[in-house]
Design an enzyme around this catalytic site. Structure first.
Site, PDB file in Angstrom:
ATOM      1  N   HIS A  19       0.830  -1.206   0.000  1.00  0.00           N
ATOM      2  CA  HIS A  19       0.000   0.000   0.000  1.00  0.00           C
ATOM      3  C   HIS A  19       0.869   1.262   0.000  1.00  0.00           C
ATOM      4  O   HIS A  19       0.574   2.235  -0.680  1.00  0.00           O
ATOM      5  CB  HIS A  19      -0.907   0.018   1.239  1.00  0.00           C
ATOM      6  CG  HIS A  19      -1.968  -1.047   1.220  1.00  0.00           C
ATOM      7  ND1 HIS A  19      -3.307  -0.779   1.300  1.00  0.00           N
ATOM      8  CD2 HIS A  19      -1.874  -2.397   1.109  1.00  0.00           C
ATOM      9  CE1 HIS A  19      -3.999  -1.899   1.247  1.00  0.00           C
ATOM     10  NE2 HIS A  19      -3.158  -2.904   1.141  1.00  0.00           N
ATOM     11  N   ASP A 117      -6.064   5.538   2.995  1.00  0.00           N
ATOM     12  CA  ASP A 117      -6.291   4.147   2.616  1.00  0.00           C
ATOM     13  C   ASP A 117      -7.604   3.636   3.242  1.00  0.00           C
ATOM     14  O   ASP A 117      -8.325   4.401   3.871  1.00  0.00           O
ATOM     15  CB  ASP A 117      -5.081   3.351   3.158  1.00  0.00           C
ATOM     16  CG  ASP A 117      -4.649   2.249   2.221  1.00  0.00           C
ATOM     17  OD1 ASP A 117      -5.531   1.634   1.609  1.00  0.00           O
ATOM     18  OD2 ASP A 117      -3.431   1.989   2.128  1.00  0.00           O
ATOM     19  N   ALA A 341      14.165  -8.847  -4.833  1.00  0.00           N
ATOM     20  CA  ALA A 341      14.416  -8.996  -6.270  1.00  0.00           C
ATOM     21  C   ALA A 341      13.859  -7.784  -7.020  1.00  0.00           C
ATOM     22  O   ALA A 341      12.748  -7.347  -6.740  1.00  0.00           O
ATOM     23  CB  ALA A 341      13.759 -10.263  -6.782  1.00  0.00           C
ATOM     24  N   GLN A 343      11.867  -6.741  -9.363  1.00  0.00           N
ATOM     25  CA  GLN A 343      10.836  -7.387 -10.187  1.00  0.00           C
ATOM     26  C   GLN A 343      10.679  -6.765 -11.571  1.00  0.00           C
ATOM     27  O   GLN A 343      10.572  -7.469 -12.566  1.00  0.00           O
ATOM     28  CB  GLN A 343       9.506  -7.353  -9.426  1.00  0.00           C
ATOM     29  CG  GLN A 343       8.320  -7.861 -10.228  1.00  0.00           C
ATOM     30  CD  GLN A 343       7.223  -8.414  -9.354  1.00  0.00           C
ATOM     31  OE1 GLN A 343       7.463  -9.275  -8.516  1.00  0.00           O
ATOM     32  NE2 GLN A 343       6.014  -7.942  -9.541  1.00  0.00           N
ATOM     33  N   SER A 363       1.314  -6.498  -9.265  1.00  0.00           N
ATOM     34  CA  SER A 363       1.985  -7.519 -10.081  1.00  0.00           C
ATOM     35  C   SER A 363       1.214  -7.802 -11.365  1.00  0.00           C
ATOM     36  O   SER A 363       1.795  -7.993 -12.432  1.00  0.00           O
ATOM     37  CB  SER A 363       2.138  -8.818  -9.278  1.00  0.00           C
ATOM     38  OG  SER A 363       3.121  -8.661  -8.283  1.00  0.00           O
ATOM     39  N   GLN A 383      -7.004 -11.063  -4.658  1.00  0.00           N
ATOM     40  CA  GLN A 383      -6.224 -11.892  -5.583  1.00  0.00           C
ATOM     41  C   GLN A 383      -7.072 -12.938  -6.311  1.00  0.00           C
ATOM     42  O   GLN A 383      -6.884 -13.170  -7.506  1.00  0.00           O
ATOM     43  CB  GLN A 383      -5.066 -12.561  -4.835  1.00  0.00           C
ATOM     44  CG  GLN A 383      -4.087 -11.538  -4.266  1.00  0.00           C
ATOM     45  CD  GLN A 383      -3.238 -12.087  -3.130  1.00  0.00           C
ATOM     46  OE1 GLN A 383      -3.180 -13.293  -2.918  1.00  0.00           O
ATOM     47  NE2 GLN A 383      -2.581 -11.199  -2.392  1.00  0.00           N
TER      48      GLN A 383
END
Ligand SMILES: *[C@@H]1O[C@H](CO)[C@@H](O)[C@H](O)[C@H]1NC(C)=O
Ligand SMILES: *[C@@H]1O[C@H](CO)[C@@H](O)[C@H](O)[C@H]1NC(C)=O
Ligand SMILES: *[C@@H]1O[C@H](CO)[C@@H](O)[C@H](O)[C@H]1NC(C)=O
Length: 472
Positions: A19, A117, A341, A343, A363, A383
């Site tokens: 977030h 939020d 990583a 991404q 993602s 998701q």
């Protein structure tokens, strides 16, 4: 408000990096136009933010508000990634304790806007009292929000929607065709999130109050993808819903040691041959789920790069998390990367051919902005719904799971990877994903959404008139 006067905008994300980062990205866009940002979070989270680009340093003020101590919350935990899932309600309780300090900050600085939020259900009335324009910034897409209905239902609950079954079909206020609904194992979790928690209130109640008290909803969505949900949101909430676009992140120069070694490995692989595997920063798969994923990657025979994160709050070593001898057996073909990583850099590399993802909205956007087909392995929150959209739009497939408990096997993982990466039937997904990159990766398109959003911040009265008359 005159266009040449600078705005002061306060940003207040929930204490999760999934977030915090989109709030931070949006802050940079606003600052880019010459406005002032106060970005509020706890000291340790502020210290963990990415660097502010040098030309924006003078426009973005980082404001540290300490996190009050709460029994049950580990010392120095300030974000969801610092704790186990079951301790999140304590983090929410501590977060609610920030009200006094934040209120004082708003009273002293009297900003033009505060963007927050889903979590601070107490904030909209404070902002209203101080006559500060107030908006809910929804970092997730419109179908997730619309699925839960109008704020009356969010706040006061619904007699019709108490059981898992009722979340396994599209809700009655959706009057267009859709595949968006939860599976049984996901619906159980959703029912739990409508229950009161150790934090005192449910997440749904938080979101409902935040929306109810806001003058406008800004949302990371666009009219070019699933636009019906945006219109539905406006109908449900009777206030403006302004898409800020998808905010596709831009790949930046990176000469860090970790990228150099990742790139060296990727350079040695064939074009579009590697499946990139990453389950995001919030998901905590069980030991079983990690094992089956690992064994499925092994079984598929497809090259892979796996950005593996230890479960949050866990002290286990990686050798305890992965199956015995796994890394040795996949050596050369598979890389398990055990620290942070990059991404975006990985997704932008020519060797990557698909993205096995938990389907978090960021993602989802990043994968499709590079035209990669998605192999969906969803766990929490939005998701599952995102995975239904992926399958429906044929930009990828969902790893099949056991309908009752959500378990999956190495065969389910391996079959999914092979279908998308190598099989002839997989070409349709690869083609569709490539096509979708024209929307998801279109910087010009999404910049125009940002321009429109900032115009709204600069001159809200005109467009807000309809909404303020109903909520006054
Ligand atoms: C929730 O219920 C209370 C009590 O019945 C009512 O006063 C309130 O207006 C309701 N809230 C919404 C947003 O409908
Ligand atoms: C509290 O919420 C979390 C998810 O945020 C859930 O896993 C847990 O079961 C809930 N606890 C109770 C007592 O409802
Ligand atoms: C998932 O895997 C199990 C065994 O490995 C298999 O029986 C089942 O048919 C698979 N599900 C699908 C939908 O392929």
């Amino acid at each position: 408000m005159a266009n040449n006067s600078k705005l002061h905008v306060v940003m207040f994300p929930w204490l999760a990096f999934g977030h915090i980062i989109p709030f931070f990205e949006l802050s940079k866009f606003i600052a880019q136009k010459g406005h002032k940002i106060s970005f509020v979070s706890t000291p340790r989270n502020i210290d963990r933010l990415p660097k502010i680009p040098s030309h924006l340093v003078s426009s973005i003020t980082l404001v540290k508000i300490p996190l009050p101590k709460v029994e049950g919350l580990p010392e120095s935990a300030e974000a969801t990634m610092d704790i186990r899932n079951e301790d999140i309600p304590y983090l929410k309780k501590a977060f609610d304790g920030m009200e006094t300090e934040l209120t004082r900050f708003l009273e002293n600085s009297l900003p033009d806007w505060v963007l927050y939020d889903f979590a601070p259900h107490w904030l909209p009335p404070v902002a209203a009292r101080l006559e500060i324009s107030r908006a809910f910034f929804m970092i997730i897409n419109a179908w997730f929000l619309a699925f839960f209905g109008p704020s009356e239902i969010l706040i006061n609950g619904s007699d019709e929607r108490k059981k898992a079954e009722e979340f396994m079909i599209p809700p009655k206020w959706v009057r267009f065709e859709t595949k968006v609904a939860y599976r049984r194992y996901e619906a159980n979790w959703i029912v739990a999130s409508t229950q009161k928690n150790d934090s005192g209130v449910s997440d749904i109640y938080r979101g409902g109050n935040v929306i109810h008290g806001s003058e406008v909803i800004f949302i990371r969505h666009c009219n070019e993808f699933e636009p019906d949900w945006l219109k539905l949101l406006e109908e449900l909430h009777h206030k403006p819903v302004i898409p800020v676009g998808l905010m596709p992140p831009q790949v930046e120069e990176d000469d860090s040691q970790s990228w150099v070694s990742i790139k060296t490995w990727l350079d040695d692989q064939n074009i579009q041959s590697v499946v990139y595997v990453a389950l995001g920063s919030e998901v905590t798969p069980s030991q079983d789920q990690i094992y089956e994923l690992a064994l499925g990657l092994e079984l598929s025979d497809v090259p892979f790069f796996w950005a593996l994160r230890k479960p949050s709050g866990s002290d286990d070593s990686y050798s305890e998390i992965l199956p015995d001898g796994f890394e040795e057996r996949v050596k050369g073909r598979g890389m398990v990367w055990k620290s942070w990583a990059p991404q975006l850099k990985i997704l932008s590399h020519d060797s990557v051919g698909a993205f096995l993802t938990h389907c978090g909205w960021s993602s989802f956007i990043e994968g499709l902005s590079f035209g990669h087909p998605l192999i969906a392995l969803p766990f929490l929150a939005d998701q599952g719904l995102n995975a239904r959209i992926i399958a429906d739009k044929q930009v990828g497939i969902e790893v099949p799971k056991n309908e009752e408990d959500g378990s999956y096997t190495k065969n389910n993982v391996s079959d999914s990877i092979k279908l998308v990466m190598v099989a002839n039937e997989g070409k349709q997904f690869r083609d569709k994903a490539k096509e979708m990159s024209e929307i998801f990766g279109n910087k010009k398109l999404h910049d125009s959404y940002i321009d429109n959003f900032i115009k709204f911040l600069e001159n809200p009265r005109f467009t807000l008139s309809a909404a303020t008359s109903t909520s006054a």
